[in-house]
Each structure stands twice: as C-alpha cells, then as structure tokens.
Design a protein around this motif. Structure first.
Motif, PDB file in Angstrom:
ATOM      1  N   LEU A  81       0.829  -1.204   0.000  1.00 54.39           N
ATOM      2  CA  LEU A  81       0.000   0.000   0.000  1.00 54.39           C
ATOM      3  C   LEU A  81       0.865   1.256   0.000  1.00 54.39           C
ATOM      4  CD1 LEU A  81      -2.885  -0.827   2.522  1.00 54.39           C
ATOM      5  CD2 LEU A  81      -2.954  -0.882   0.035  1.00 54.39           C
ATOM      6  N   SER A  82       1.929   1.226   0.789  1.00 57.75           N
ATOM      7  CA  SER A  82       2.847   2.365   0.821  1.00 57.75           C
ATOM      8  C   SER A  82       4.270   1.852   1.007  1.00 57.75           C
ATOM      9  CB  SER A  82       2.479   3.327   1.965  1.00 57.75           C
ATOM     10  OG  SER A  82       2.634   2.696   3.223  1.00 57.75           O
ATOM     11  N   ARG A  88      13.068   0.707   5.430  1.00 58.29           N
ATOM     12  CA  ARG A  88      12.109   1.501   6.192  1.00 58.29           C
ATOM     13  C   ARG A  88      10.735   0.837   6.166  1.00 58.29           C
ATOM     14  NH1 ARG A  88      12.586   7.649   4.410  1.00 58.29           N
ATOM     15  NH2 ARG A  88      11.290   7.880   6.269  1.00 58.29           N
ATOM     16  N   ALA A  89       9.880   1.268   7.081  1.00 56.24           N
ATOM     17  CA  ALA A  89       8.566   0.647   7.234  1.00 56.24           C
ATOM     18  C   ALA A  89       7.640   1.024   6.074  1.00 56.24           C
ATOM     19  CB  ALA A  89       7.936   1.054   8.560  1.00 56.24           C
ATOM     20  N   GLY A  90       6.802   0.071   5.711  1.00 57.17           N
ATOM     21  CA  GLY A  90       5.785   0.302   4.696  1.00 57.17           C
ATOM     22  C   GLY A  90       4.543  -0.499   5.033  1.00 57.17           C
ATOM     23  N   TYR A 121      -0.988  -4.552   7.524  1.00 62.74           N
ATOM     24  CA  TYR A 121       0.052  -4.636   8.550  1.00 62.74           C
ATOM     25  C   TYR A 121       1.286  -3.851   8.097  1.00 62.74           C
ATOM     26  CZ  TYR A 121       2.557  -8.142   5.744  1.00 62.74           C
ATOM     27  OH  TYR A 121       3.242  -8.791   4.741  1.00 62.74           O
ATOM     28  N   MET A 122       2.138  -3.538   9.060  1.00 67.31           N
ATOM     29  CA  MET A 122       3.362  -2.778   8.784  1.00 67.31           C
ATOM     30  C   MET A 122       4.540  -3.731   8.552  1.00 67.31           C
ATOM     31  SD  MET A 122       2.445   0.365   8.810  1.00 67.31           S
ATOM     32  CE  MET A 122       4.071   1.150   8.792  1.00 67.31           C
ATOM     33  N   HIS A 123       5.311  -3.439   7.518  1.00 70.07           N
ATOM     34  CA  HIS A 123       6.523  -4.214   7.238  1.00 70.07           C
ATOM     35  C   HIS A 123       7.728  -3.298   7.425  1.00 70.07           C
ATOM     36  CE1 HIS A 123       9.102  -7.226   5.332  1.00 70.07           C
ATOM     37  NE2 HIS A 123       9.702  -6.195   4.756  1.00 70.07           N
ATOM     38  N   ASP A 124       8.603  -3.697   8.324  1.00 69.12           N
ATOM     39  CA  ASP A 124       9.795  -2.903   8.632  1.00 69.12           C
ATOM     40  C   ASP A 124      11.028  -3.668   8.153  1.00 69.12           C
ATOM     41  OD1 ASP A 124      11.822  -1.377   9.638  1.00 69.12           O
ATOM     42  OD2 ASP A 124      11.062  -1.316  11.703  1.00 69.12           O
ATOM     43  N   GLY A 125      11.732  -3.086   7.181  1.00 68.30           N
ATOM     44  CA  GLY A 125      12.918  -3.730   6.635  1.00 68.30           C
ATOM     45  C   GLY A 125      14.036  -3.896   7.652  1.00 68.30           C
TER      46      GLY A 125
END
Length: 201
Positions: A81-82, A88-90, A121-125
C-alpha cells in the motif's frame, strides 16, 4: 456494592432487550442444526476454526448431514500500500477470498457465494522478525473475521429460505433430467443416414 451490581445487571438487561450484543458474542441460533463441512484443504486452519465455532454454536457437524457446506477455494494475495524506501517501514495489505457452496438433500446445489477479508500490517525492513509476526497476526485476524462472516451468512438462512432453495434445486434437477431424456429420445428416433456409395470409376 449491591446497588452497583443491580445497576450493572439492569443495564445489561436493558441493552440485551434493545438487541445489543458484544462483538464476537452473538447468540443467534442457526436454522441449520446439522451440517456436513468439507474443504479442499481438509485440515486447513479456516475449516478447522469454522468446525469448532459451529460445534460451539450447537451445530452437529458430521458426514452425511442434510446440508453440506463446501469451502471450494481459498486464495490469498498481498500488495504494497505504501513504500518508504529500503530498510524503512511500509504498509502491506493481505486479501483473502473464500469461495463456498451450500448443498441440500440429494447433494443438490442450493447456493454459491464468496467472502472477502482484507487486513493491513506494517513491514519494517530493519525488523524482519517483527514484520513476519505482524504478517502472521494479520492473517490470523483475517481468518477469525472470515469465520465470523461465514457464521453470519449461515445465521441469515431461515428454514423457509432453505426449503425454498431445496424446492428450486429439485425443480431444476427434474427439468434438466427431463430435457436430457427428451434429447436422448429424439436422437434415438432420428433415422441415421447410411454412407453414400460413390459409383466406381
């Protein structure tokens, strides 16, 4: 203390009289009291959870029941989505689509439909382990919501609706059988042409 308890009890009675229910604690009874439940993935988490919720609602789930719920296909897709750049988080969105059929007496198809649930949900690299846990939690929440939605669909089926669907299915099966028999009879009565013999040169 007694006054407070009486006040709480009074409010609970008043709210229940208005039809209020806490989320996830619905007590609506299903018209279907016996159900045969099956899925392509017979031991998958969705069908397993649904079986537990049905049995907890007083539905007898067994092979050979008058009505059959078949989870024909469950598909999951994921999209971004973003995106905030590397490391960084997306935001990610998980979409689950569940197709199902309900069959009646004589294994006749009564209805086919689908349910769709979306979770973000948030994905943080920089935190892959945490991101995997976020994704797993989102999928689990989506599954629970899917099961709740299925229960709501089943609750909406009244005995009168089920009877009407069964009658319609029986009438269609009878008409299809009659049409097939008529077509076979017409084919059998049609004279077959013998092959044309060409005169020899």
């Amino acid at each position: 203390m007694i006054k407070r308890n009486l006040l709480v009890m009074g409010l609970a009675v008043l709210l229940s009289a208005c039809g209020f229910q806490l989320r996830g604690t619905g007590t609506n009874e299903l018209a279907i009291k016996e159900l045969d439940l099956s899925a392509r993935n017979a031991y998958g988490p969705t069908v397993t959870q649904l079986r537990q919720v049905l049995e907890g609602s007083g539905v007898k789930v067994y092979t050979g029941a008058p009505y059959k719920l078949i989870l024909t296909n469950e598909q999951e897709s994921q999209r971004i989505l973003s995106y905030a750049g590397a490391g960084r988080a997306g935001e990610y969105q998980v979409t689950t689509v569940l197709n199902y059929d309900i069959r009646g007496r004589g294994d006749l198809p009564l209805l086919s439909d689908k349910l769709e649930v979306q979770k973000i949900y948030m994905h943080d690299g920089n935190n892959l382990v945490g991101s995997d846990q976020e994704a797993a939690t989102a999928r689990e929440e989506g599954r629970r919501e899917m099961v709740q939605r299925m229960m709501l669909r089943l609750e909406q089926l009244s005995p009168a609706q089920l009877d009407q669907l069964q009658q319609t299915a029986e009438a269609k099966a009878k008409a299809d059988a009659a049409a097939l028999e008529a077509a076979q009879k017409a084919e059998a009565e049609t004279p077959r042409q013998s092959p044309i013999e060409l005169p020899q040169q």
